[in-house]
Write a protein that holds these residues in place. Structure first.
Motif, PDB file in Angstrom:
ATOM      1  N   SER A  60     -57.936  -3.144  -0.395  1.00 37.36           N
ATOM      2  CA  SER A  60     -57.232  -3.058   0.886  1.00 37.36           C
ATOM      3  C   SER A  60     -58.205  -3.045   2.068  1.00 37.36           C
ATOM      4  N   CYS A  61     -59.382  -2.480   1.899  1.00 36.11           N
ATOM      5  CA  CYS A  61     -60.386  -2.486   2.968  1.00 36.11           C
ATOM      6  C   CYS A  61     -60.928  -3.895   3.198  1.00 36.11           C
ATOM      7  N   GLY A  62     -61.074  -4.653   2.132  1.00 38.41           N
ATOM      8  CA  GLY A  62     -61.476  -6.049   2.261  1.00 38.41           C
ATOM      9  C   GLY A  62     -60.415  -6.870   2.956  1.00 38.41           C
ATOM     10  N   LEU A  63     -59.166  -6.604   2.614  1.00 43.45           N
ATOM     11  CA  LEU A  63     -58.051  -7.284   3.272  1.00 43.45           C
ATOM     12  C   LEU A  63     -58.032  -6.936   4.760  1.00 43.45           C
ATOM     13  N   LEU A  89     -57.518 -10.939  -4.860  1.00 44.59           N
ATOM     14  CA  LEU A  89     -57.150 -11.212  -3.468  1.00 44.59           C
ATOM     15  C   LEU A  89     -55.723 -11.753  -3.415  1.00 44.59           C
ATOM     16  N   LYS A  90     -55.391 -12.642  -4.292  1.00 45.11           N
ATOM     17  CA  LYS A  90     -54.035 -13.193  -4.337  1.00 45.11           C
ATOM     18  C   LYS A  90     -53.017 -12.087  -4.623  1.00 45.11           C
ATOM     19  N   ILE A  91     -53.351 -11.217  -5.551  1.00 45.09           N
ATOM     20  CA  ILE A  91     -52.460 -10.103  -5.893  1.00 45.09           C
ATOM     21  C   ILE A  91     -52.287  -9.158  -4.698  1.00 45.09           C
ATOM     22  N   VAL A  92     -53.404  -8.831  -4.028  1.00 46.76           N
ATOM     23  CA  VAL A  92     -53.347  -7.926  -2.876  1.00 46.76           C
ATOM     24  C   VAL A  92     -52.515  -8.546  -1.749  1.00 46.76           C
ATOM     25  N   LEU A  93     -52.703  -9.827  -1.485  1.00 52.61           N
ATOM     26  CA  LEU A  93     -51.924 -10.495  -0.436  1.00 52.61           C
ATOM     27  C   LEU A  93     -50.436 -10.489  -0.754  1.00 52.61           C
ATOM     28  N   GLU A  94     -50.107 -10.741  -2.013  1.00 54.10           N
ATOM     29  CA  GLU A  94     -48.695 -10.763  -2.399  1.00 54.10           C
ATOM     30  C   GLU A  94     -48.100  -9.350  -2.418  1.00 54.10           C
ATOM     31  N   ALA A  95     -48.842  -8.372  -2.924  1.00 54.44           N
ATOM     32  CA  ALA A  95     -48.333  -6.998  -3.006  1.00 54.44           C
ATOM     33  C   ALA A  95     -48.091  -6.397  -1.623  1.00 54.44           C
ATOM     34  N   THR A  96     -48.926  -6.759  -0.662  1.00 56.63           N
ATOM     35  CA  THR A  96     -48.793  -6.229   0.693  1.00 56.63           C
ATOM     36  C   THR A  96     -47.883  -7.093   1.563  1.00 56.63           C
ATOM     37  N   ARG A  97     -47.413  -8.178   0.999  1.00 57.22           N
ATOM     38  CA  ARG A  97     -46.567  -9.152   1.717  1.00 57.22           C
ATOM     39  C   ARG A  97     -47.276  -9.726   2.935  1.00 57.22           C
ATOM     40  N   LEU A  98     -48.586  -9.875   2.836  1.00 55.67           N
ATOM     41  CA  LEU A  98     -49.379 -10.436   3.934  1.00 55.67           C
ATOM     42  C   LEU A  98     -49.828 -11.867   3.657  1.00 55.67           C
TER      43      LEU A  98
END
Length: 126
Positions: A60-63, A89-98
């Motif tokens: 999340s800090c990288g995002l 990164l793909k998972i984090v973007l999708e999980a955060t809806r960003l």
């Protein structure tokens, strides 16, 4: 520019700059990315492609660092595109809806081509 966890390589592909990331983008390395992007923006380089294909990890800090980079570029009336989005990164973007917050292309070549096309449209509308 390199930290122990993140390597950043900048290459010029007029009218865009490709910022390739390799390693880990997290709390320890996010400021390195922020500084690199701010340096480019101060130089007037405001069409930036961030190639994430070499990232092994992003939290999340990288995002947040990517969001800050995008904001800095947009404040300078520029644009940022992401490429090589995969894995965590793909998972984090999708999980955060960003995911839709970023323009994402498959490769840096596709992103640069889109920026060239965009630049030619901007010129023809003047």
């Amino acid at each position: 520019m390199t930290t122990q966890q993140l390597e950043i390589t900048v290459s010029d592909h007029q009218p865009a700059v490709v910022v390739a990331l390799r390693g880990e983008l997290d709390i320890a390395s996010g400021d390195t990315l922020r500084r690199a992007i701010r340096h480019l923006v101060r130089q007037g380089r405001i069409k930036i492609v961030v190639d994430a294909s070499g990232l092994r990890f992003c939290d999340s800090c990288g995002l947040e660092a990517l969001l800050d980079a995008r904001d800095d570029i947009e404040k300078a009336a520029g644009s940022m595109r992401l490429t090589g989005v995969h894995g965590i990164l793909k998972i984090v973007l999708e999980a955060t809806r960003l995911r839709d917050t970023f323009t994402i292309d498959g490769t840096p070549v596709e992103a640069v081509a889109a920026m060239v096309l965009s630049a030619s449209h901007d010129v023809s509308m003047v």
